[in-house]
Design a protein around this motif. Sequence first.
Motif, PDB file in Angstrom:
ATOM      1  N   ALA A   3      47.756 -41.539  48.216  1.00 56.12           N
ATOM      2  CA  ALA A   3      48.179 -42.300  49.288  1.00 56.12           C
ATOM      3  C   ALA A   3      49.633 -41.960  49.231  1.00 56.12           C
ATOM      4  N   THR A   4      50.269 -41.946  48.088  1.00 59.49           N
ATOM      5  CA  THR A   4      51.633 -41.561  47.903  1.00 59.49           C
ATOM      6  C   THR A   4      52.087 -40.215  47.589  1.00 59.49           C
ATOM      7  N   THR A   5      51.230 -39.685  46.883  1.00 57.83           N
ATOM      8  CA  THR A   5      51.740 -38.154  46.544  1.00 57.83           C
ATOM      9  C   THR A   5      51.414 -37.312  47.423  1.00 57.83           C
ATOM     10  N   PHE A   6      50.226 -37.294  48.169  1.00 57.03           N
ATOM     11  CA  PHE A   6      49.783 -36.743  49.110  1.00 57.03           C
ATOM     12  C   PHE A   6      50.041 -35.168  48.954  1.00 57.03           C
ATOM     13  N   ALA A   7      49.569 -34.481  48.007  1.00 60.37           N
ATOM     14  CA  ALA A   7      49.664 -33.090  47.537  1.00 60.37           C
ATOM     15  C   ALA A   7      48.812 -32.525  46.793  1.00 60.37           C
ATOM     16  N   GLY A   8      47.788 -31.914  47.523  1.00 68.67           N
ATOM     17  CA  GLY A   8      46.528 -31.745  46.568  1.00 68.67           C
ATOM     18  C   GLY A   8      46.865 -30.803  45.224  1.00 68.67           C
ATOM     19  N   SER A   9      47.455 -29.707  45.312  1.00 65.00           N
ATOM     20  CA  SER A   9      47.545 -29.157  44.105  1.00 65.00           C
ATOM     21  C   SER A   9      48.125 -29.831  42.883  1.00 65.00           C
ATOM     22  N   ALA A  10      49.156 -30.321  43.332  1.00 65.60           N
ATOM     23  CA  ALA A  10      50.107 -31.228  42.113  1.00 65.60           C
ATOM     24  C   ALA A  10      49.061 -32.412  41.744  1.00 65.60           C
ATOM     25  N   GLN A  11      48.063 -32.804  42.483  1.00 68.11           N
ATOM     26  CA  GLN A  11      47.347 -34.000  42.172  1.00 68.11           C
ATOM     27  C   GLN A  11      46.014 -33.429  41.037  1.00 68.11           C
ATOM     28  N   PHE A  12      45.713 -32.353  41.682  1.00 69.48           N
ATOM     29  CA  PHE A  12      44.837 -31.466  40.365  1.00 69.48           C
ATOM     30  C   PHE A  12      45.391 -31.091  39.185  1.00 69.48           C
ATOM     31  N   ALA A  13      46.567 -30.731  39.188  1.00 70.77           N
ATOM     32  CA  ALA A  13      47.319 -30.386  38.146  1.00 70.77           C
ATOM     33  C   ALA A  13      47.252 -31.692  37.121  1.00 70.77           C
ATOM     34  N   VAL A  14      47.819 -32.848  37.955  1.00 70.91           N
ATOM     35  CA  VAL A  14      47.897 -33.958  37.037  1.00 70.91           C
ATOM     36  C   VAL A  14      46.548 -34.325  36.370  1.00 70.91           C
ATOM     37  N   ALA A  15      45.507 -34.426  37.404  1.00 73.71           N
ATOM     38  CA  ALA A  15      44.178 -35.079  36.604  1.00 73.71           C
ATOM     39  C   ALA A  15      43.591 -33.973  35.547  1.00 73.71           C
ATOM     40  N   SER A  16      44.099 -32.560  35.720  1.00 78.35           N
ATOM     41  CA  SER A  16      43.585 -31.855  34.640  1.00 78.35           C
ATOM     42  C   SER A  16      44.151 -32.074  33.573  1.00 78.35           C
ATOM     43  N   ILE A  17      45.604 -32.180  33.507  1.00 77.15           N
ATOM     44  CA  ILE A  17      46.499 -32.564  32.176  1.00 77.15           C
ATOM     45  C   ILE A  17      46.108 -33.718  31.788  1.00 77.15           C
ATOM     46  N   LEU A  18      45.953 -34.707  32.426  1.00 82.47           N
ATOM     47  CA  LEU A  18      45.453 -35.964  31.881  1.00 82.47           C
ATOM     48  C   LEU A  18      44.141 -36.113  30.994  1.00 82.47           C
ATOM     49  N   GLY A  19      43.438 -35.264  31.942  1.00 83.51           N
ATOM     50  CA  GLY A  19      42.058 -35.015  31.362  1.00 83.51           C
ATOM     51  C   GLY A  19      41.858 -34.471  30.023  1.00 83.51           C
ATOM     52  N   ALA A  20      42.996 -33.475  29.565  1.00 80.06           N
ATOM     53  CA  ALA A  20      43.063 -32.930  28.574  1.00 80.06           C
ATOM     54  C   ALA A  20      44.030 -33.657  27.479  1.00 80.06           C
ATOM     55  N   SER A  21      44.373 -34.783  27.910  1.00 85.46           N
ATOM     56  CA  SER A  21      45.196 -35.467  27.156  1.00 85.46           C
ATOM     57  C   SER A  21      46.490 -34.795  26.953  1.00 85.46           C
ATOM     58  N   GLY A  22      46.900 -34.234  27.976  1.00 94.46           N
ATOM     59  CA  GLY A  22      48.199 -33.472  28.028  1.00 94.46           C
ATOM     60  C   GLY A  22      49.321 -34.277  27.745  1.00 94.46           C
ATOM     61  N   GLY A  23      49.454 -35.691  28.419  1.00 91.16           N
ATOM     62  CA  GLY A  23      50.654 -36.543  28.050  1.00 91.16           C
ATOM     63  C   GLY A  23      51.432 -36.660  29.330  1.00 91.16           C
ATOM     64  N   VAL A  24      51.975 -37.803  29.452  1.00 90.03           N
ATOM     65  CA  VAL A  24      52.818 -38.083  30.844  1.00 90.03           C
ATOM     66  C   VAL A  24      53.895 -36.912  31.160  1.00 90.03           C
TER      67      VAL A  24
END
Lengths: 218, 102
Positions: free
Chosen positions: A46-67
Amino acid sequence: MRVTRYRDGARAIAPIAVAAVTFGVSFGVLAGSAGMDALAATVMSATTFAGSAQFAVASILGASGGVAAAVLAATLLNARYAPISVSVAPLFEGGRLRRLLESQLIVDESWAVSRRADGRFDHKLLVGAGLVLYVSWVAGTAIGAIGGEALGDPADLGLDAAFPALFLALLVPQVRTRRALAAAVLGGAVALLLLPFTAAGVPIIAAAAACLIGWRRP
Amino acid sequence: MSEVWIVVALVGAATIALKSVGPVLLGGRPLPDHLTGVVSLLAPAVLAALVVTQVVGGDREIVLDARLVGLGAAVVALLLRAPLLAVVAVAAVATALVRLVS
């Protein structure tokens, strides 16, 4: 040219809205597996509303890539929205808050369908298409995040190919002049050359610079 | 605040700022003359880049897969002057079919 309505924008984007819901569900599921709860995933859509960036965030957090890595990747991916928002700036009227809120409906797809044949952008097409995509994306995310089960892999349905097809279909009528064709060829070539060497997002920002061939001395 | 919420807040704030920079700072007024030439070429440049990155883009690599067949089908549909809905649908169906049989 006839008067456009919000409905025209909604209708133009309908085929892509189907893909947006499906990808929204996938994002919700992926976010869940990356440790984001349903509320966080939905608030992000609802706040970011940008698919590719959100997928990138989820995959980085999922791999414990850090904030830091997650925020940097998402910001690079969304940097194209700065020039894109400038290109449609004259469409947004009213007070600052209203302009700020309406501008959140700018995404690649709503921006692309809002360009009319005469080369100008249309506010109602952008807002109509943007609202449909927004609701599709946020609702899809909530379904995926709460339901936890994907409807199927969007790739199995070929939906990942729907987006380049949309962008190509919207590009073709725009390259009627030699300059526009030159900008498209240059932009595409820059993106292709940088793709293997840079972080996601960089090829698109660099390609955007191809529009500088239209610069005239002030 | 958990790591997840910090990321949600920071990415949200950055994206809201990026999307609103034009409308908030320049909104409602026509763009300066010397910018209109540049801005009119932004769409072809960025759309071409989006086509390229979404059809062969991978994780720092060029990936040639079923998406290319889908785009080829879209090109055929465009040459036949098919409407937007048909172009997008043909691309998805062609890609799905290739993945189904391969």
